[in-house]
Design an enzyme around this catalytic site. Structure first.
Site, PDB file in Angstrom:
ATOM      1  N   PHE A 168       7.445 -12.075   5.210  1.00 31.88           N
ATOM      2  CA  PHE A 168       7.922 -11.919   3.829  1.00 31.88           C
ATOM      3  C   PHE A 168       8.538 -10.534   3.705  1.00 31.88           C
ATOM      4  O   PHE A 168       7.878  -9.533   3.915  1.00 31.88           O
ATOM      5  CB  PHE A 168       6.801 -12.075   2.797  1.00 31.88           C
ATOM      6  CG  PHE A 168       7.322 -11.946   1.394  1.00 31.88           C
ATOM      7  CD1 PHE A 168       7.841 -13.047   0.722  1.00 31.88           C
ATOM      8  CD2 PHE A 168       7.344 -10.715   0.747  1.00 31.88           C
ATOM      9  CE1 PHE A 168       8.366 -12.926  -0.569  1.00 31.88           C
ATOM     10  CE2 PHE A 168       7.874 -10.587  -0.541  1.00 31.88           C
ATOM     11  CZ  PHE A 168       8.372 -11.693  -1.198  1.00 31.88           C
ATOM     12  N   ASP A 256       8.034  -2.949   8.428  1.00 31.34           N
ATOM     13  CA  ASP A 256       7.982  -3.181   6.989  1.00 31.34           C
ATOM     14  C   ASP A 256       6.549  -2.915   6.531  1.00 31.34           C
ATOM     15  O   ASP A 256       5.675  -3.760   6.644  1.00 31.34           O
ATOM     16  CB  ASP A 256       8.408  -4.613   6.644  1.00 31.34           C
ATOM     17  CG  ASP A 256       8.397  -4.858   5.135  1.00 31.34           C
ATOM     18  OD1 ASP A 256       7.856  -4.010   4.401  1.00 31.34           O
ATOM     19  OD2 ASP A 256       8.927  -5.900   4.699  1.00 31.34           O
ATOM     20  N   LYS A 285       6.010  -0.605  -2.989  1.00 28.78           N
ATOM     21  CA  LYS A 285       4.762  -0.890  -3.706  1.00 28.78           C
ATOM     22  C   LYS A 285       3.974   0.373  -4.087  1.00 28.78           C
ATOM     23  O   LYS A 285       4.351   1.026  -5.041  1.00 28.78           O
ATOM     24  CB  LYS A 285       3.930  -1.893  -2.916  1.00 28.78           C
ATOM     25  CG  LYS A 285       4.669  -3.242  -2.851  1.00 28.78           C
ATOM     26  CD  LYS A 285       3.814  -4.431  -2.532  1.00 28.78           C
ATOM     27  CE  LYS A 285       4.586  -5.716  -2.808  1.00 28.78           C
ATOM     28  NZ  LYS A 285       4.860  -6.528  -1.640  1.00 28.78           N
TER      29      LYS A 285
HETATM   30  C1  LIG Z   1       6.259  -7.168  -1.488  1.00 28.93           C
HETATM   31  C2  LIG Z   1       6.935  -7.022  -0.196  1.00 28.93           C
HETATM   32  C3  LIG Z   1       8.326  -6.818  -0.107  1.00 28.93           C
HETATM   33  C4  LIG Z   1       9.232  -6.890  -1.320  1.00 28.93           C
HETATM   34  O1  LIG Z   1       8.955  -5.931  -2.284  1.00 28.93           O
HETATM   35  P1  LIG Z   1       9.554  -6.109  -3.757  1.00 28.93           P
HETATM   36  O2  LIG Z   1       9.225  -4.810  -4.429  1.00 28.93           O
HETATM   37  O3  LIG Z   1       8.851  -7.277  -4.369  1.00 28.93           O
HETATM   38  O4  LIG Z   1      11.007  -6.344  -3.621  1.00 28.93           O
HETATM   39  C5  LIG Z   1       8.869  -6.595   1.142  1.00 28.93           C
HETATM   40  N1  LIG Z   1       8.110  -6.591   2.238  1.00 28.93           N
HETATM   41  C6  LIG Z   1       6.774  -6.790   2.195  1.00 28.93           C
HETATM   42  C7  LIG Z   1       5.990  -6.757   3.468  1.00 28.93           C
HETATM   43  C8  LIG Z   1       6.143  -7.029   0.980  1.00 28.93           C
HETATM   44  O5  LIG Z   1       4.831  -7.261   0.942  1.00 28.93           O
END
Ligand SMILES: *Cc1c(COP(=O)(O)O)cnc(C)c1O
Length: 433
Positions: A168, A256, A285
């Site tokens: 994701f 990520d 986040k």
């Molecule tokens: C939540 C998340 C994203 C996307 O972040 P948003 O602020 O919702 O765009 C990307 N990568 C990972 C691993 C995430 O958990």
């Protein structure tokens, strides 16, 4: 509900009980009213638990009826520092009363301090600020592709990024291209070319792909733990093996860490469990301290400086308000030793839930305070029903992929609170047996 029942019981007189019942009815009407309002006027791209929140403090949130809950989602790990952390809110207020937004057409006295601070904090040459996690990922892909074109000499139309099944990375067109979940990409039209999918936690597959496409590969994009996939923890040493393979084939390792970063897994970055330093780290986040969207990429000069003025940007990226908030959000993590606490509390959670026997539970996994309980249906009930039961008992968590429940409280939780929360979780599982 728990507290209400109590107060109703403590009313000796019948009339008092009646008033309490009446109150409960109006009170429920309020939540209902807000949910109906959203249902009527909002886009329907989410399916929330039926709870309407209006207040948060530390590890707790309160609904519009005043009922208190343990927050065991932490806004998908965006609230690692706890709700409305007084220091972060103060940083927000102080900066907000001075200067909020300038765009990057001018310098300001807040972003530069954030850039210097985050350089010292994570030890990368530079930082490129954005807002949401998905934008952070997009930026990392652009950085890697640019590096591939400029430094590795890959023809522009041949550049490839390797990514993993089950990932994701966000909801933009390119980040849904990376997804292998049809509900994420179906009927959104043509997707972005230039990606190769391999299984997660499979270094042999990575080597095979690098062997086959190595000359055209600029990078490998990977989550150190797959969060949305259901807290999938790879084998020990996975990231290190990936890092070594990438470097053998002259490709960048892009981590990520939007969800796993900033102390969540018991390390400042989850990559540190494998003692590696990814070439590009994506943060988001919790970088905004649960207050503002702040994201971006960490990288060294030979990667990050290939993007020149005017070639990438964002009106809000690194705006003065966000910069001030992010510095305080990171400083709180250090001052309150949240990394250490996440590791310690996480061990207790997995130990306790691991010992707990329930016909629903088939497994417990995670690292630090990023944990999941894997369930199976029982008596016609499933993960969603357990989450509703936990909600009724004063704890909020959300299922992912129907049968996995993520448990990720703010990292400021202490042992006594954690043990109380675990009691609620166990009690809720038992209630549905
Ligand atoms: C939540 C998340 C994203 C996307 O972040 P948003 O602020 O919702 O765009 C990307 N990568 C990972 C691993 C995430 O958990």
């Amino acid at each position: 509900m728990v507290e209400k029942t109590k107060s109703a019981k403590s009313c000796a007189k019948k009339s008092c009980a009646k008033t309490a019942a009446k109150k409960e009815k109006t009170v429920k009407t309020l939540s209902k009213k807000y949910m109906e309002m959203e249902s009527k006027y909002g886009a329907k791209n989410y399916h929330p638990l039926p709870v309407v929140l209006e207040k948060g403090k530390g590890i707790f949130v309160w609904d519009v009826e005043g009922k208190k809950y343990y927050d065991f989602l932490s806004s998908y790990s965006a609230v690692n520092q706890g709700h409305c952390h007084p220091r972060i809110v103060k940083a927000l207020k102080d900066q907000a009363s001075k200067l909020c937004l300038t765009s990057r057409a001018f310098y300001n006295d807040s972003l530069c301090k954030f850039e210097k601070y985050i350089h010292g904090y994570f030890g990368y040459d530079r930082f490129l600020p954005m807002n949401t996690g998905a934008e952070g990922v997009e930026t990392a892909i652009k950085l890697a592709r640019r590096w591939g074109a400029v430094k590795k000499g890959i023809p522009n139309d041949k550049i490839k990024v390797i990514c993993c099944d089950g990932n994701f990375h966000g909801r933009t067109v390119t980040t849904i291209t990376l997804s292998d979940d049809p509900s994420s990409y179906d009927n959104y039209g043509p997707l972005t070319p230039g990606f190769i999918h391999i299984p997660y936690d499979d270094t042999a597959a990575l080597e095979k792909a690098l062997k086959k496409y190595g000359k055209e590969v600029c990078g490998f994009l990977v989550e150190p733990i797959q969060g949305e996939a259901g807290i999938k923890v790879p084998h020990d040493g996975y990231l290190k093996e990936c890092y070594d393979l990438c470097h053998k084939y002259n490709a960048l390792l892009i981590a990520d860490e939007v969800q796993t970063g900033i102390a969540r897994t018991g390390r400042l970055l989850c990559s540190q469990w494998d003692n590696i330093r990814p070439d590009i780290v994506i943060l988001g986040k919790a970088l905004g301290g649960g207050v503002l969207p702040v994201s971006g990429c960490l990288a060294d000069d030979d990667i990050i400086l290939n993007i020149k003025p005017g070639e990438h940007g964002s009106t809000f990226g690194g705006f003065p308000l966000a910069a001030a908030v992010a510095v305080e959000a990171l400083q709180v993590v250090k001052d309150e030793k949240l990394t250490q606490n996440a590791e310690k509390m996480g061990k207790i959670f997995r130990e306790e839930m691991g010992k707990f026997k329930s016909p629903f539970i088939v497994g417990v996994r995670g690292r630090g305070l990023l944990n999941a309980v894997i369930t199976q249906p029982h008596n016609g009930k499933e993960a969603w029903d357990i989450c509703v039961e936990m909600m009724n008992n004063g704890l909020l968590a959300k299922p992912t992929h129907k049968h996995i429940i993520r448990f990720a409280p703010p990292l400021v939780i202490n042992e006594a609170e954690l043990r109380k929360a675990i009691d609620i979780i166990k009690k809720s599982f038992k209630a549905l047996e």
